[in-house]
Every structure is written in structure tokens, then in C-alpha cells.
Design an enzyme around this catalytic site. Structure first.
Site, mmCIF file in Angstrom:
data_model
loop_
_atom_site.group_PDB
_atom_site.id
_atom_site.type_symbol
_atom_site.label_atom_id
_atom_site.label_comp_id
_atom_site.label_asym_id
_atom_site.label_seq_id
_atom_site.Cartn_x
_atom_site.Cartn_y
_atom_site.Cartn_z
ATOM 1 N N SER A 44 0.806 -1.222 0.000
ATOM 2 C CA SER A 44 0.000 0.000 0.000
ATOM 3 C C SER A 44 0.840 1.274 0.000
ATOM 4 O O SER A 44 1.700 1.470 0.861
ATOM 5 C CB SER A 44 -0.882 -0.020 1.254
ATOM 6 O OG SER A 44 -1.288 1.286 1.586
ATOM 7 N N GLY A 45 0.545 2.166 -0.941
ATOM 8 C CA GLY A 45 1.241 3.452 -0.970
ATOM 9 C C GLY A 45 0.949 4.263 0.279
ATOM 10 O O GLY A 45 1.841 4.888 0.848
ATOM 11 N N LEU A 46 -0.306 4.214 0.706
ATOM 12 C CA LEU A 46 -0.691 4.962 1.906
ATOM 13 C C LEU A 46 0.080 4.447 3.128
ATOM 14 O O LEU A 46 0.666 5.212 3.889
ATOM 15 C CB LEU A 46 -2.207 4.820 2.142
ATOM 16 C CG LEU A 46 -2.714 5.404 3.457
ATOM 17 C CD1 LEU A 46 -2.488 6.912 3.526
ATOM 18 C CD2 LEU A 46 -4.193 5.074 3.670
ATOM 19 N N ASP A 56 1.006 10.562 1.376
ATOM 20 C CA ASP A 56 0.764 9.675 0.238
ATOM 21 C C ASP A 56 0.671 10.517 -1.036
ATOM 22 O O ASP A 56 -0.328 10.499 -1.750
ATOM 23 C CB ASP A 56 -0.549 8.909 0.506
ATOM 24 C CG ASP A 56 -0.783 7.778 -0.501
ATOM 25 O OD1 ASP A 56 0.158 7.450 -1.242
ATOM 26 O OD2 ASP A 56 -1.914 7.255 -0.535
ATOM 27 N N ASP A 83 1.264 -1.272 -4.887
ATOM 28 C CA ASP A 83 0.469 -0.105 -5.260
ATOM 29 C C ASP A 83 1.457 0.862 -5.903
ATOM 30 O O ASP A 83 2.186 1.577 -5.215
ATOM 31 C CB ASP A 83 -0.139 0.467 -3.967
ATOM 32 C CG ASP A 83 -0.787 1.820 -4.178
ATOM 33 O OD1 ASP A 83 -0.869 2.270 -5.332
ATOM 34 O OD2 ASP A 83 -1.216 2.402 -3.165
ATOM 35 N N ASP A 85 0.983 3.538 -7.592
ATOM 36 C CA ASP A 85 0.440 4.886 -7.839
ATOM 37 C C ASP A 85 0.217 5.098 -9.338
ATOM 38 O O ASP A 85 -0.455 4.309 -9.971
ATOM 39 C CB ASP A 85 1.369 5.950 -7.234
ATOM 40 C CG ASP A 85 1.379 5.881 -5.702
ATOM 41 O OD1 ASP A 85 0.442 5.270 -5.150
ATOM 42 O OD2 ASP A 85 2.310 6.411 -5.072
ATOM 43 N N GLU A 112 -2.784 3.528 -11.162
ATOM 44 C CA GLU A 112 -4.083 4.210 -11.169
ATOM 45 C C GLU A 112 -4.075 5.327 -12.199
ATOM 46 O O GLU A 112 -3.036 5.940 -12.450
ATOM 47 C CB GLU A 112 -4.387 4.745 -9.762
ATOM 48 C CG GLU A 112 -3.401 5.758 -9.244
ATOM 49 C CD GLU A 112 -3.442 5.889 -7.713
ATOM 50 O OE1 GLU A 112 -3.391 4.857 -7.019
ATOM 51 O OE2 GLU A 112 -3.498 7.032 -7.216
ATOM 52 N N LYS A 118 0.540 11.945 -7.363
ATOM 53 C CA LYS A 118 -0.845 11.631 -6.993
ATOM 54 C C LYS A 118 -1.169 12.104 -5.571
ATOM 55 O O LYS A 118 -0.279 12.462 -4.798
ATOM 56 C CB LYS A 118 -1.116 10.128 -7.155
ATOM 57 C CG LYS A 118 -0.201 9.178 -6.408
ATOM 58 C CD LYS A 118 -0.238 9.200 -4.900
ATOM 59 C CE LYS A 118 -1.535 8.771 -4.284
ATOM 60 N NZ LYS A 118 -1.651 7.307 -4.195
ATOM 61 N N ASN A 120 -3.802 10.775 -2.315
ATOM 62 C CA ASN A 120 -4.628 9.646 -1.910
ATOM 63 C C ASN A 120 -6.080 9.876 -2.331
ATOM 64 O O ASN A 120 -6.600 10.983 -2.223
ATOM 65 C CB ASN A 120 -4.553 9.444 -0.392
ATOM 66 C CG ASN A 120 -5.288 8.191 0.034
ATOM 67 O OD1 ASN A 120 -6.497 8.216 0.233
ATOM 68 N ND2 ASN A 120 -4.566 7.094 0.139
ATOM 69 N N SER A 121 -6.726 8.816 -2.777
ATOM 70 C CA SER A 121 -8.068 8.925 -3.356
ATOM 71 C C SER A 121 -9.113 9.440 -2.385
ATOM 72 O O SER A 121 -10.167 9.919 -2.786
ATOM 73 C CB SER A 121 -8.506 7.555 -3.884
ATOM 74 O OG SER A 121 -7.579 7.097 -4.829
ATOM 75 N N ARG A 156 -6.034 0.438 -12.314
ATOM 76 C CA ARG A 156 -6.994 0.928 -11.309
ATOM 77 C C ARG A 156 -7.787 2.097 -11.879
ATOM 78 O O ARG A 156 -7.209 3.090 -12.336
ATOM 79 C CB ARG A 156 -6.203 1.340 -10.069
ATOM 80 C CG ARG A 156 -6.969 2.189 -9.085
ATOM 81 C CD ARG A 156 -6.215 2.167 -7.771
ATOM 82 N NE ARG A 156 -6.542 3.279 -6.919
ATOM 83 C CZ ARG A 156 -5.973 3.479 -5.734
ATOM 84 N NH1 ARG A 156 -5.031 2.640 -5.304
ATOM 85 N NH2 ARG A 156 -6.304 4.512 -4.996
ATOM 86 N N HIS A 187 -12.204 1.311 -7.824
ATOM 87 C CA HIS A 187 -12.153 1.903 -6.487
ATOM 88 C C HIS A 187 -13.370 2.784 -6.247
ATOM 89 O O HIS A 187 -13.900 3.401 -7.177
ATOM 90 C CB HIS A 187 -10.869 2.722 -6.335
ATOM 91 C CG HIS A 187 -10.413 2.839 -4.913
ATOM 92 N ND1 HIS A 187 -10.992 2.169 -3.876
ATOM 93 C CD2 HIS A 187 -9.402 3.570 -4.358
ATOM 94 C CE1 HIS A 187 -10.384 2.466 -2.744
ATOM 95 N NE2 HIS A 187 -9.407 3.316 -3.014
#
Ligand code: SPV
Ligand code: MG
Length: 543
Positions: A44-46, A56, A83, A85, A112, A118, A120-121, A156, A187
């Protein structure tokens, strides 16, 4: 390249039924996930950025992510899907990323359709999306760059999160699928799974669908299974649970300034060693390192009273009788320390409660009144390893004597004084020895071996007196332990003195080397000795 890992991830993505990936952000969390039974990991990037204390937002460089991933892939056998990104740049950066991931044993990457750097979403609204064609080129470039056919690239789709709706999400997913993506990660940041389920319904089985139910966590997993989702990613839950635990511990410690209420709530240091694999290293050291001599240990036989000392030993054993203000045993300990012996075991019996010195292990001979030294010796040997110096509890000696014994390679080596046998005032129990050659002051090589030890040797056969110091090598120790097992089992050990132990060793064909020493030691048998002992020792040795 680790094709079994890439194949394992591909299998997780493509097989029928629902599978799971567990977030990991370092080697430790990866091991935790693997031990819990997960078949694969989500890099996970986060979580990785959070664990590094950064945002992130691609604040960590992609090569820093690579370096961290190497610890993760080394730590576990299960595959990891990174991940990735946005692929950290355009198609060209993506190509290099894929090849570097392959060399680090990463099994696949998800990219993604957002813009570098990026965000975080779950932060902000309406984040800009990548151009569909540009993103398709990135997927193609990645697929062309991979050397291992089983390496997976997951595309993604962020259209739902960015507010573009279902048809845009489907359009993008279809384009990415045609560009070669092995799976689609759709997502959503809603608290319900509705848009994910709607997507899956329209998408059908064109390719595997991966989801991240962080915000719609209350959805029963059965719903995903029934919808035909291929993979659920638990995307950040090891990082978040670690954070909860760390915050609690830090706050409590800051408040209470004590570990008392902490220790039982956290894993032991042993558990940390276990998960680090300390056991494997120990085993490997035995296989690959030359056998190391253990640190020398000492065993002191101090179970007896020494009743010749009268009132001095009414309330304490002989070893605790004070010599110029300090117990005899404490003086002996100082000598041990000065020659590097830290590990001391004392066999105590008579008035054992009076025998209390720090940094000492005690073995109790509660049958001291009806047994002799051999019984204490064999009891004391049980927990020992490595070379051992055995000493009577009532001797004082200059440190060069044990040092000389340790220089010998023999399994058994004893110090014998050729002069003290003639010492007129001493008439109690004595360990007289007969050797294969007498001491001769003119000769340089004084190597001799024990022929017999007894309290009653004919005067012509006496070459000296054993001063009560025996050194054993690690293998000598094992041999003596073996003898001890035998003699303790038959009960013979109960009445044996040390002289009988040596006799038993000789009878079994063992050789006992003799080192002649003239003076610089004394044993404390009577009041005369106590006085003499007060004057014993050179400056600095007995303060
Ligand atoms: C991550 O775990 O870093 C993800 C998933 O990308 S999410 O944070 O839900 O966007
Ligand atoms: Mg991410």
C-alpha cells in the site's frame, strides 16, 4: 526474478472464487500477514508512506519504495502486488519500474489513472484523471517491459471516485483491459458497495475485478463473493492497527513513566526474536562457524561446614568465613572476575541461607550432612557447559594458577603443590597425589600426569598435594557428567570424596594432567589458616 511468486499472484487474481491480499508496509508486517495465513500482500502506498512519516503524495521517491520492497520480498514467500500509484511518471518510467520490480521479486503492480504526483483517493474531490490513451500506452509499455510472463499489471479505475460515474468507469476499464491489464481495480469511496456492485454487474467476467472496501467496510464479505469479485484488498489495516497500539503505548508511558502496565500488553522480546528468525541464525552458526570454546565457568564446592573452625562456622559455611573483613568466597570471586570468569555456580548446603553473593548461581545440596564432595560436584555440574574450573570453597589462590590450568589443552588438568605435602602443621584431610613424574625445579618441561590421588599414600609415593583446583575442557566436562550419571544412579557418589572421583576417571582410562605450582595458594582448614589467609595475596589482589 522469482517466477513462483509471480505465478502465485496470477493464480490469486485469476482463479474462481474470492481471494484476499493483506496490506504490508515493511518486512515485519509482511511476516505478520504471512503467518496469519494470507496468500498475498498489498504494498500500500498509503501505509508505506505513513510508516515513513511522509504523505501519500509521492513524497517518497520510487527508488526508496523499491529499497523498502526488497525487505518485504526477502521477508516472505508469498507474492506482493505493489500499489505503484501512477507508475511514477509516463510510459517510460513505467517500463523501468516494471523491470526493477521484477528484479526485486515483486509479483505485480497496480497503477491508477491519475496524475503524478498523486494524492490519496480519499483526500479532496474531483481529482483530475489521466488521459485514457496515455494511460493505455503506460499499461502497454509495462506489459512489453516485463520479462516474466506471469508478472501482473492491474489497472486501477478512479472514475467513480472522481465523480465521472459508471459509464466512464466502464469505458476506462474496457480500454485498460484491451491495452493488456491483467485485472481491473475498481475503487470507490462510498460507505456502501453499490457503485462497485453496479460496475461488476455491467463488467461481467471480462477480466478479474479487484476491490478495496476501506470505506464500505461494513459490507458482508459474502456480498463480494456472490458478486463474483476476484480479490479483496485489506488495504491499510496493519498500519492502522500498529498506529493505534503505538499511540496507546506512547501516551501511557508518557503519562505513567513506568513500564509496569505496558509489559503484559505487548509482545515479548522473545517473540520479536522469533519472528526475526533468530533460531535459524543460531542453527546456521552451528553449521558454518568453527566450534567456539564457550566462556569459562566456575563451580565452587561450598556445601560443607568446616567444623574445625568452631564458632566461626556456627552461623555460616566455611566459604563465608571472613578473611580480613571479606568472605573467603567473595575473595575467590574477585580472582575469577580478574581472569574473565563471569559465570559462577556455587553448591551450597550447610547454612545455605548465609551464602548470598550477587551474580552467582546456586545449586543446593540439601543432603550435605550425609554426603561428600562428589555428590555436590555431580549436582553442580548439571547445568554447566564449556570449560569449567572446579574449586573447593575453602581455597585462596593467585590468579596465575587457574590461568595456567586454562592454558592446558587436556580434558582434565589439576594444580598440584609438590611442597605442601611436607607442610608440618597440616594434619587433616589431604588430597595427596602420586604422578608419573615428580616435580623437579631444574626441568623446564614439568608436564606430569596423575597416577593416584588419596588421603593415605605411602610417603615414598607422594609427589605433592592437590590444591583443590581442577580445570575441565568442554569434552572433559561431558565425560565427567557421564561418570556422574553413573555414580549418582548407583548411589556410590554419596560417599565419594574428590580423590575417589579422580580414581574413577583414571579407572576409565582418562588422563589427568598435573601442573606443579609451588605455593601462592592456601586452604582454610583451621584457625591457623584463617590468620595466614588474612596475609595472603599480593598487593591489589585482595584488598
Ligand atoms: C493504498 O493503500 O495506498 C491505496 C488504496 O491506494 S487507498 O488508500 O484506498 O486509495
Ligand atoms: Mg495508494
Amino acid at each position: 526474478m522469482n517466477s513462483s511468486k509471480t505465478q502465485a499472484l496470477r493464480e490469486i487474481l485469476t482463479r474462481d472464487g474470492l481471494s484476499f491480499l493483506m496490506e504490508a508496509h515493511n518486512g515485519l508486517s509482511a511476516k505478520v500477514a504471512e503467518e496469519a495465513g494470507f496468500e498475498g500482500l498489498w504494498g500500500s502506498g498509503l501505509s508505506i508512506s505513513a510508516s515513513m512519516g511522509v504523505r501519500d503524495n509521492n513524497e517518497m521517491s520510487w527508488t526508496q519504495v523499491l529499497d523498502l520492497l526488497e525487505f518485504v520480498t526477502d521477508a516472505v514467500k508469498i507474492p506482493i502486488l505493489l500499489d505503484g500509484d501512477t507508475g511514477y511518471g509516463n510510459f517510460n518510467n513505467m517500463r523501468r519500474l516494471v523491470q526493477k520490480l521484477e528484479t526485486r521479486g515483486v509479483a505485480g503492480v497496480a497503477i491508477e489513472d491519475k496524475l503524478f504526483p498523486k494524492t490519496n483517493s480519499f483526500i479532496g474531490e474531483n481529482q483530475p484523471l489521466a488521459d485514457v490513451d496515455e494511460f493505455c500506452g503506460k499499461i502497454k509499455a509495462g506489459k512489453d517491459a516485463q520479462r516474466d510472463d506471469s508478472f501482473s499489471i492491474v489497472a486501477r479505475v478512479e472514475a467513480l471516485i472522481a465523480g465521472w460515474g459508471l459509464s466512464e468507469a466502464l469505458r476506462r476499464a474496457d480500454a485498460y483491459h484491451r491495452a493488456g491489464a491483467d485485472a481491473i481495480l475498481i475503487h470507490s469511496k462510498l460507505s456502501r458497495p453499490d457503485e462497485i456492485l453496479a460496475f461488476k454487474k455491467e463488467w461481467g467476467d471480462r477480466c478479474p475485478v479487484v476491490i478495496v472496501p476501506t470505506t464500505y467496510y461494513s459490507t458482508p464479505t459474502e456480498v463480494f463473493r456472490e458478486a463474483g469479485i476476484s480479490v479483496v484488498i485489506w488495504a491499510n489495516h496493519l498500519m492502522r492497527s500498529a498506529l493505534t497500539a503505538m499511540q496507546q503505548t506512547a501516551q501511557q508511558l508518557s503519562r505513567e513513566e513506568s513500564l509496569l502496565n505496558i509489559e503484559d500488553r505487548i509482545v515479548s522480546v522473545r517473540e520479536v526474536f522469533r519472528i526475526q528468525g533468530a533460531g535459524e541464525l543460531e542453527e546456521a552458526e552451528r553449521r558454518y562457524l568453527p566450534a567456539r570454546q564457550g566462556a569459562p565457568q566456575a563451580l565452587v564446592l561450598a556445601a560443607g561446614r568446616g567444623k574445625e573452625l568452631g564458632v566461626l562456622t556456627e552461623d555460616r559455611p566455611k566459604a563465608m568465613v571472613e578473611i580480613a573483613g571479606k568472605p573467603l568466597l567473595e575473595r575467590m570471586m574477585e580472582t575469577f572476575t580478574s581472569i574473565g570468569i563471569k559465570d559462577v555456580t556455587v553448591v551450597r548446603g550447610y547454612r545455605k541461607e548465609a551464602l548470598q553473593l550477587p551474580n552467582t548461581r546456586y545449586v543446593d545440596n540439601d543432603e550435605h550432612a550425609t554426603t561428600q564432595e562428589a555428590f555436590s560436584l555431580f549436582k553442580g555440574l548439571e547445568g554447566l557447559s564449556g570449560p569449567v574450573l572446579v574449586a573447593y570453597g575453602d581455597v585462596l589462590f593467585q590468579k596465575f594458577i587457574p590461568m595456567q590450568l586454562f592454558e592446558s589443552d587436556s580434558d582434565f588438568c589439576i594444580a598440584v603443590d609438590p611442597d605442601s605435602a611436607n607442610d608440618a602443621h597440616r594434619d587433616g584431610y589431604r588430597d595427596l597425589v602420586c604422578c608419573d613424574r615428580p616435580f623437579h625445579w631444574r626441568e623446564f618441561d614439568q608436564t606430569a600426569h596423575l597416577g593416584k590421588m588419596s588421603t593415605t599414600l605411602p610417603p615414598g609415593q607422594v609427589h605433592g598435594e592437590w590444591i583443590g583446583l581442577l580445570k575441565m575442557s568442554a569434552s572433559g566436562l561431558e565425560q565427567l557428567k557421564e561418570l556422574g550419571t553413573e555414580l549418582m544412579a548407583t548411589g556410590a557418589a554419596r560417599t565419594m570424596r574428590m580423590a575417589d572421583v579422580f580414581d574413577a576417571l583414571l579407572a576409565r582410562g582418562r588422563r589427568v594432567e598435573v601442573v606443579y605450582v609451588r605455593g601462592h595458594w592456601l586452604d582454610v582448614d583451621d584457625m591457623h589458616d584463617v590468620v595466614a589467609a588474612s596475609n595472603f595475596g599480593g598487593a591489589g589482589q585482595y584488598r
